[in-house]
Design a protein around this motif. Sequence first.
Motif, PDB file in Angstrom:
ATOM      1  N   LYS A  55       0.849  -1.193   0.000  1.00  0.00           N
ATOM      2  CA  LYS A  55       0.000   0.000   0.000  1.00  0.00           C
ATOM      3  C   LYS A  55       0.883   1.241   0.000  1.00  0.00           C
ATOM      4  N   LEU A  57       1.097   5.643  -0.763  1.00  0.00           N
ATOM      5  CA  LEU A  57       0.419   6.924  -0.886  1.00  0.00           C
ATOM      6  C   LEU A  57       1.321   7.909  -1.621  1.00  0.00           C
ATOM      7  N   ARG A  78      -1.110  -1.185  -4.472  1.00  0.00           N
ATOM      8  CA  ARG A  78      -2.290  -0.325  -4.424  1.00  0.00           C
ATOM      9  C   ARG A  78      -1.810   1.076  -4.078  1.00  0.00           C
ATOM     10  N   ASP A  80      -2.814   5.150  -3.475  1.00  0.00           N
ATOM     11  CA  ASP A  80      -3.717   6.271  -3.264  1.00  0.00           C
ATOM     12  C   ASP A  80      -2.987   7.564  -3.611  1.00  0.00           C
ATOM     13  N   THR A 106      -6.434   1.988  -7.433  1.00  0.00           N
ATOM     14  CA  THR A 106      -6.158   3.374  -7.073  1.00  0.00           C
ATOM     15  C   THR A 106      -7.358   4.047  -6.411  1.00  0.00           C
ATOM     16  N   ARG A 107      -7.060   5.079  -5.633  1.00  0.00           N
ATOM     17  CA  ARG A 107      -8.059   6.014  -5.130  1.00  0.00           C
ATOM     18  C   ARG A 107      -7.434   7.406  -5.162  1.00  0.00           C
ATOM     19  N   PHE A 109      -7.813  11.319  -3.583  1.00  0.00           N
ATOM     20  CA  PHE A 109      -8.406  12.128  -2.521  1.00  0.00           C
ATOM     21  C   PHE A 109      -8.031  13.592  -2.701  1.00  0.00           C
ATOM     22  N   ILE A 117      -7.532  11.217   4.861  1.00  0.00           N
ATOM     23  CA  ILE A 117      -6.867   9.905   4.884  1.00  0.00           C
ATOM     24  C   ILE A 117      -6.995   9.269   6.264  1.00  0.00           C
ATOM     25  N   TYR A 121       0.005   3.126   5.502  1.00  0.00           N
ATOM     26  CA  TYR A 121       0.676   2.719   4.269  1.00  0.00           C
ATOM     27  C   TYR A 121       2.046   2.118   4.555  1.00  0.00           C
TER      28      TYR A 121
END
Length: 216
Positions: A55, A57, A78, A80, A106-107, A109, A117, A121
């Motif tokens: 994960k 970010l 993954r 973000d 993906t996301r 924000f 958040i 991560y």
Amino acid sequence: MQEPEAYRIGSIPFIHTEIFLDSHPLIPRTETEYWVNEVIKTIHKSQILNPKSIKILDLCAGSGCIGVAVLKEIRDARVDFVEIDETHHKTIKKNIRENNLDESRTRIFGGNLFENITDQYDFILSNPPYVNPELTERIQESVLKYEPEQALFGGKDGLEVIGQILTQIHKHLNLGGILYLEHEPEQVVALSKQPLYHDTREDQFGRLRFSRFKHN
């Protein structure tokens, strides 16, 4: 004075991706490309030792170049993205799509830094605004005229946004997780006094360019 060539062309290569700049985010620099490529090598090594979904970010994402490059190179990662200027969100989505990446990994924000958040991560990668506004003579006129001021200037000594990140980072890193942070060479002394500081590394030009903060 002409606008930067990357804006006129509409895109720029970054590691093994093509990054589109439709919303005129900060243009990715080669220094950023260098350290992100180094991080990708590190993540590959960590996956060999401990295969798992990673994960990540991309904080202060801009065009999303950092996160998109990681998605391209790290299978099953993954990613973000956080970008306060929501006009760039369509550009991030385009860069994911145009590089044939799986959007379900993906996301995206909005909000200021970690405002929206709640996750933790394994790696947080950030090229935040870190230019000292009192040192604009260092910056090319075309950059000042055409690139987003919000993505460049980091407040007093260029450290205000960085300081906000570092006061919150422990809440958003998994145990053993690492923050990679781009900055100016003269900011290292201040950064080295911060909790979780691990070390600082040079870019391809021999300048102290990015630091690691590790949650042990």
